[in-house]
Design a protein around this motif. Structure first.
Motif, mmCIF file in Angstrom:
data_model
loop_
_atom_site.group_PDB
_atom_site.id
_atom_site.type_symbol
_atom_site.label_atom_id
_atom_site.label_comp_id
_atom_site.label_asym_id
_atom_site.label_seq_id
_atom_site.Cartn_x
_atom_site.Cartn_y
_atom_site.Cartn_z
ATOM 1 N N THR A 1 0.848 -1.209 0.000
ATOM 2 C CA THR A 1 0.000 0.000 0.000
ATOM 3 C C THR A 1 0.875 1.248 0.000
ATOM 4 O O THR A 1 0.435 2.306 -0.406
ATOM 5 N N TRP A 2 2.072 1.146 0.534
ATOM 6 C CA TRP A 2 2.987 2.284 0.714
ATOM 7 C C TRP A 2 2.267 3.410 1.461
ATOM 8 O O TRP A 2 2.526 4.584 1.246
ATOM 9 N N ASP A 3 1.346 3.019 2.313
ATOM 10 C CA ASP A 3 0.488 4.010 2.965
ATOM 11 C C ASP A 3 0.557 3.774 4.476
ATOM 12 O O ASP A 3 -0.161 2.940 5.029
ATOM 13 N N THR A 4 1.437 4.519 5.133
ATOM 14 C CA THR A 4 1.644 4.280 6.573
ATOM 15 C C THR A 4 0.426 4.693 7.394
ATOM 16 O O THR A 4 0.173 4.125 8.448
ATOM 17 N N GLU A 5 -0.331 5.657 6.901
ATOM 18 C CA GLU A 5 -1.531 6.079 7.652
ATOM 19 C C GLU A 5 -2.554 4.941 7.660
ATOM 20 O O GLU A 5 -3.160 4.626 8.687
ATOM 21 N N GLN B 1 -6.229 -1.681 -1.271
ATOM 22 C CA GLN B 1 -5.183 -0.654 -1.471
ATOM 23 C C GLN B 1 -3.802 -1.261 -1.707
ATOM 24 O O GLN B 1 -2.915 -0.595 -2.226
ATOM 25 N N LYS C 1 -4.906 7.195 -6.707
ATOM 26 C CA LYS C 1 -3.831 7.608 -5.797
ATOM 27 C C LYS C 1 -2.508 7.185 -6.411
ATOM 28 O O LYS C 1 -2.435 6.139 -7.041
ATOM 29 N N VAL D 1 1.765 6.622 -5.632
ATOM 30 C CA VAL D 1 2.850 6.534 -4.655
ATOM 31 C C VAL D 1 4.045 7.290 -5.227
ATOM 32 O O VAL D 1 4.431 7.070 -6.370
ATOM 33 N N LYS E 1 2.201 8.826 -0.287
ATOM 34 C CA LYS E 1 1.107 8.485 -1.188
ATOM 35 C C LYS E 1 0.173 9.690 -1.258
ATOM 36 O O LYS E 1 -0.096 10.328 -0.241
ATOM 37 N N ARG F 1 -3.399 11.720 -1.780
ATOM 38 C CA ARG F 1 -4.802 11.425 -1.460
ATOM 39 C C ARG F 1 -5.464 10.972 -2.767
ATOM 40 O O ARG F 1 -4.816 10.958 -3.818
#
Ligand code: BGC
Length: 794
Positions: free
Chosen positions: A154-158, A390, A686, A688, A712, A714
């Motif tokens: 996902t490379w999405d830490t949130e 994701q 989205k 990255v 990433k 939004r």
């Protein structure tokens, strides 16, 4: 009656001693201090040596299928396939479990108000017994989240942090104190049997994901155990393999993720690994556990062993491995004896105990948290589905084969379409209430399915499952069911359906590494299946999509040209089918990117000649001759083209990167890079953004580029832009110089490369560093016992 002087002295002494003892006992009963959040040192002063040794050694393990040790008999070692486990502590059987199915417990010491803590696996969800005493009216299922490799994609830490929040809620609400996860070992070789439990070939991705999930889990007031520390990159002979690796590769790759995670998230605990590292078990290495982890990085929690890891309890105590798990009385006895003999200092034991107690006072068992056994599984399934969609990676999409409009009629092939794999096996498995198969997911999304084909698969799988042998033990898994022969059905299917979907599935887990044949490489039957379906459907002008339901990298280059689209769905957790349908239908625009390279073939893998070690029949040692050249660091520097590179992944829209700006052209303390990303396509999506840095090569061999930051966007509507910024610090410029025992940033020109994959660089810029900077001087540690012929690519 005359009493001799000697006797009278003896009587007086005996009286005095027994009087003293009963006073202590009375005090113990009435006045023994009780553990509070702020009196750990006082408690340690009040603890007997035996109590300290008990706290440092877990309560034992109920070995599945093994009877409890006989009362009054000294428990014996257990032999599992030639490996001797120390005898279990009878307490494991005699003291009722707080959470059945949890992996272990620490000892409680009632006299001092020290509760027992319960620890439980694992990386993709809480692994506990779902049904207790056969009573199905109340169940204890947990959410199977997507595996770590998917989360990293996902490379999405949130988002990964949100997974952690939901995950940690289950840990707390099921009465567990510490989750035995996440795992963050580096994907050194695609055959690593537990790669699915780990994030990436890159330590920045692995460390950042770990910190994100740790923070999420621990926000619930429960702990984590980041594992397996360190250089534990294979399952073959895992309990004794000697990993021989250079100090530089350790510092730059195998320790780096742990360092990032410890500094960013201060996990409650770290789990040392099974393997030896440069000749010594990791759990017995002072330099690894005390010098580096605790002193250099400032780790404040405690270290526990992996289950039955290492061989010498006293050496473990000395090394700073604070807790031995799952624990055996023989280990406590050895610790007591060593202190009495003076070979283990009481100061060291006290320090270990103090670290454990500092965590005990934070634990739900200590605060007597009233857990509900009712986490909100419905809400958590939504998080699992969102994360799964994701993290899926669109590898191929010729002529917009995807998305497939939800009204389409699809012919669904491949066993795992019907029997999808939510996650891997072993301690990384999760007891979940359900798994949505791909068929169900497609049905839920409104696709029309080919009934006859589905029925053939259902009948075939039911029949084959009856014939499958039962697993012999925890580590034994039946061979996958061979793919069904669909030849007779193909003509009808190609006529009746609008498109074909084929799922290729792979599973692996604890206890064994993967194989090349019929695993890393597709079997002849699988290749035949793909080809015959592609021929039949292409003849009718219809598209063929492959879904990869896998936990680790497979070979794709030899068959990918024959199909129109490939969606890498990984092992997506319990909402698997729904999440895959979300991406196939375009409800979710794919934005996952590979956090691990797909090479053209196994021979290209830099560790291919050094995995899983020598001698081949039963490897005793494995030499990391590839050094720092793991994953893209190797493929880029060696100019070896992968099938799909690190960072790669397609979208249903397009993005344009522009305007890369650096805050300065000469580096002083830091530099900020900003870049703008615009959605130039027709659907929202989205992207990255990956920032790689190429450092000047002076005397040192260095990778071409290394990932130093990522972010990433939004969800950007068509035409919408977002500017992202990244801070580059001195540490990002530095390489590890073994001879200087230091991280040094070399003077010279640094290239900043920003793009959507390690090989799709959209914007570049550069800055200069006027003078070398010694960013950090560290201790001499982890010195290999022998010279390593390390790969050089300068
Ligand atoms: C695994 C660990 C796990 C532990 C407890 C070991 O075999 O390597 O990852 O946490 O068992 O189940």
């Amino acid at each position: 009656m005359r009493i001799s002087y000697k006797l009278s002295v003896a009587i007086v002494l005996t009286w005095a001693v027994s009087g003293f003892q009963s006073t202590v006992q009375a005090q113990n009963k009435q006045q023994a201090p009780q553990l509070r959040a702020n009196n750990v040192k006082q408690i340690i002063a009040a603890m007997t040596l035996e109590e300290k040794s008990k706290l440092s050694v877990g309560m034992g393990f109920k070995m599945p299928g093994m009877p409890p040790p006989e009362k009054g008999k000294k428990p014996e070692a257990i032999d599992i396939g030639g490996f001797k486990l120390p005898p279990s502590d009878p307490d494991a059987y005699n003291i009722p479990e707080k959470v059945p199915g949890a992996a272990g417990r620490t000892h409680g010491i009632a006299r001092l108000g020290i509760p027992s803590m319960t620890v439980s696996d694992g990386p993709a969800g809480l692994r506990i017994e779902p049904i207790r005493n056969g009573d199905k009216s109340k169940t204890y299922y947990a959410t199977a989240f997507p595996v770590a490799t998917l989360l990293a994609s996902t490379w999405d830490t949130e988002l990964v942090n949100r997974v952690g929040v939901a995950f940690g809620n289950e840990v707390r609400e099921y009465g567990v104190d510490i989750l035995l996860a996440p795992g963050l070992n580096i994907h050194r070789n695609p055959l690593g049997g537990r790669n699915f439990e780990y994030y990436s070939e890159d330590p920045l991705v692995a460390g950042s994901m770990t910190a994100a999930i740790v923070r999420g889990v621990e926000s619930n007031g429960v702990g984590t155990s980041i594992k397996h520390y360190a250089a534990n990159n294979q399952e073959t002979n895992r309990n004794s393999i000697n990993t021989i690796v250079s100090e530089r590769a350790m510092r730059e790759l195998y320790l780096r993720g742990f360092e990032i995670a410890v500094k960013k998230s201060q996990p409650w605990t770290v789990m040392s690994s099974y393997n030896k590292l440069n000749g010594t078990f990791t759990s017995q290495r002072h330099d690894l556990l005390s010098t580096i982890l605790k002193k250099e990085w400032g780790f404040k929690g405690f270290v526990m062993t992996d289950w039955f890891g290492g061989v010498d309890a006293v050496a473990q105590m000395k090394a700073g491995n604070d807790l031995i798990m799952p624990g055996s009385p023989s280990q406590s006895e050895a610790i007591v004896a060593a202190v009495k003999k003076g070979t283990l200092s009481i100061a060291q034991l006290n320090a270990n105990v103090e670290r454990i107690l500092n965590i005990v006072v934070k634990s739900p068992s200590f605060t007597k948290y009233k857990y509900s056994d009712r986490p909100d599984l419905v809400a958590h399934a939504k998080v699992a589905r969102e994360a799964a969609a994701q993290g899926m990676v669109l590898l191929k999409n010729d002529e917009h084969a995807l998305p497939l409009a939800a009204a389409k009629r699809i012919a669904v092939f491949g066993n795992t379409s019907y029997d999808i794999i939510a996650g891997g096996t072993g301690s990384g498995d999760v007891n979940k209430a359900y798994t949505i198969s791909l068929m169900q997911g497609l049905g839920n999304a409104g696709y029309k399915l080919q009934e006859k084909l589905s029925k053939s698969y259902a009948d075939y799988l039911a029949d084959m499952k009856l014939k499958q042998p039962k697993p012999k033990n925890f580590f034994d898994h039946p061979a996958p069911i061979p793919e069904m022969d669909v030849t007779a059905l193909l003509a009808d299917e190609a006529n009746g359906a609008d498109a074909a979907l084929i799922t290729i599935g792979r599973n692996a887990g604890e206890g064994a590494d993967r194989k090349l044949d019929n695993d890393y490489y597709l079997s002849a039957a699988e290749k035949g299946l793909i080809k015959s379906i592609a021929d039949a459907f292409h003849a009718k002008g219809k598209k063929v999509i492959v879904v990869l339901n896998i936990g680790g990298v497979i070979e794709v280059a030899s068959w990918r040209d024959g199909v129109d689209g490939i969606l890498l769905a990984w092992q997506p957790g319990l909402e698997a089918g729904n999440a895959i349908a979300d991406v196939l239908s375009g409800k979710v625009n794919p934005s996952g990117k590979l956090a691990t390279t797909f090479p053209m073939g196994y021979k290209d893998v830099p560790s291919a000649n050094n995995f899983p070690g020598t001698p081949a029949e039963k490897p005793e040692q494995v030499v990391y001759e590839e050094g720092i050249y793991v994953g893209y660091r190797y493929y880029d520097a060696a100019k070896v083209k992968p099938a799909y590179e690190f960072g790669y992944g397609l979208s249903y829209t397009n993005f344009k990167f522009s305007n890369l700006k650096l805050s300065a052209s000469n580096f002083v303390k830091s530099i900020t890079a900003t870049v703008t990303v615009k959605n130039t396509g027709d659907v929202a999506g989205k992207e990255v953004v990956q920032l790689y840095l190429g450092a000047p090569k002076k005397d040192l061999d260095k990778p071409e580029d290394e990932l130093k930051a990522f972010g990433k966007t939004r969800l950007l509507a068509p035409g919408e832009s977002q500017t992202l910024s990244f801070v580059i610090k001195a540490a990002d410029l530095a390489s590890f110089y073994t001879n200087r025992e230091a991280w040094v940033a070399d003077e010279g020109k640094y290239e900043v490369k920003v793009g959507s994959s390690s090989r799709t660089i959209a914007e570049t810029a550069s800055f200069k560093l006027a003078k070398d900077i010694t960013v950090e001087k560290v201790n001499k540690a982890l010195v290999p016992q022998q010279a390593i012929k390390e790969l050089k690519l300068k």
